[in-house]
Design an enzyme around this catalytic site. Structure first.
Site, mmCIF file in Angstrom:
data_model
loop_
_atom_site.group_PDB
_atom_site.id
_atom_site.type_symbol
_atom_site.label_atom_id
_atom_site.label_comp_id
_atom_site.label_asym_id
_atom_site.label_seq_id
_atom_site.Cartn_x
_atom_site.Cartn_y
_atom_site.Cartn_z
ATOM 1 N N GLU A 1 -13.030 -15.806 -23.134
ATOM 2 C CA GLU A 1 -12.811 -15.168 -21.831
ATOM 3 C C GLU A 1 -13.320 -16.040 -20.685
ATOM 4 O OE1 GLU A 1 -10.839 -12.875 -21.934
ATOM 5 O OE2 GLU A 1 -11.010 -12.346 -24.040
ATOM 6 N N HIS B 1 -10.831 -18.647 -19.978
ATOM 7 C CA HIS B 1 -9.732 -18.139 -19.147
ATOM 8 C C HIS B 1 -10.076 -18.271 -17.665
ATOM 9 C CE1 HIS B 1 -6.669 -16.597 -21.760
ATOM 10 N NE2 HIS B 1 -7.475 -15.771 -22.410
ATOM 11 N N GLU C 1 -3.283 -18.977 -23.926
ATOM 12 C CA GLU C 1 -4.154 -18.463 -24.990
ATOM 13 C C GLU C 1 -4.657 -19.597 -25.872
ATOM 14 O OE1 GLU C 1 -5.521 -15.429 -25.683
ATOM 15 O OE2 GLU C 1 -4.794 -15.128 -23.646
#
EC number: 3.4.24.-
Length: 293
Positions: free
Chosen positions: A147, A150, A223
């Site tokens: 995360e 990201h 991803e």
């Protein structure tokens, strides 16, 4: 990354409201007595397309907290050892990634996690109770690294720009098709008739579905980058591989679609074409082949 119903619903709602507002104000004058003014239509489409996606981005944090019921951990007063560990782990990962320390939140639900926020230095990382209870600490750390990656990669902004581009094409093409259908099939000679509006609505739905395939493809590529980023932040591939393998044996919790693209688990899409996440075996294989720098 996490990125596609809350983001898309918000995005679509803003587009519709903005389109209606511009029409009421008379600012949609791309249909003239001489025909369709493509330059004016393109400008109209750009305004509608990008405004919707950027407003969705700017309100993504409060919408995420509201839609999942996520409770932000007070960095000055964590209520448990688990909360203290989460804060410490996310902060260490953020420092390694060179970004500002994000807010950290926990929400009730089956295994999943997501990151969101308009800015790298003002983001949110949220993890579900189901994930915390079903994974070992090193696996949770890998998910948190995913995360944080990201955020560091700017994936929410990237998705917003892509969404803005496809929105623009959807708005533009729907009105071009609507104009020609109204003129050639419904034989409207002055202004536009009901056929134009019906055709525009149908085309926006159809083109919107096709556009979501493009957005989903970009999301899947991000991803892989986030998985690799987690491995780099942790200095090892194994924790991320183990986390994905464990997640593959669990029933991942659904997120609002707007945050699925920045979640750790897929959103249960009907078809791989519409999935924001690659298959877990493919993600594991990519990690096994990567080289740590």
């Amino acid at each position: 990354m996490k990125r596609v119903i809350l983001f898309l619903i918000t995005n679509l709602a803003v587009m519709l409201v903005l389109s209606a507002t511009l029409r009421i104000l008379g600012l949609d004058r791309f249909i003239t007595a001489e025909g369709l003014n493509l330059n004016a239509l393109l400008m109209f489409s750009l305004v509608v397309g990008f405004t919707g996606s950027f407003i969705s981005l700017l309100i993504s944090k409060p919408m995420a907290k509201y839609s999942t019921g996520a409770q932000v951990i007070d960095p000055n007063a964590p209520r448990s050892q688990r909360e203290a560990w989460l804060l410490d782990t996310v902060y260490q990962l953020a420092d390694r990634a060179g970004i500002g320390r994000p807010e950290v939140a926990i929400y009730e639900g089956a295994p999943n996690a997501f990151a969101t926020g308009a800015f790298k230095n003002d983001a949110l990382v949220a993890v579900s109770t189901g994930l915390l209870e079903s994974m070992r600490e090193e696996e949770v750390a890998a998910v948190l690294g995913h995360e944080v990656a990201h955020i560091a990669n700017g994936d929410m902004v990237t998705l917003t720009l892509i969404q803005g581009v496809v929105n623009t094409f959807v708005v533009f093409l729907a009105r071009v098709v609507g104009y020609f259908v109204d003129r050639t099939i419904f034989r409207t000679e002055r202004g536009v008739g009901p056929g134009y509006y019906v055709t525009v609505i149908v085309c926006e739905i159809v083109f919107g579905v096709l556009a979501s395939i493009i957005v989903a493809w970009f999301s899947r590529q991000r991803e892989y980058r986030a998985d690799a980023g987690a491995a780099q932040l942790l200095g090892a591939r194994e924790p991320m591989i183990h986390a994905l393998a464990r997640l593959g044996g669990l029933e991942p919790g659904d997120l609002p679609k707007s945050f699925q693209a920045s979640g750790i688990a897929g959103g249960g899409a009907i078809s791989a074409l519409f999935s924001s996440h690659p298959p877990i075996p493919a993600r594991i294989a990519a990690l096994q082949q990567m080289r740590l720098s």
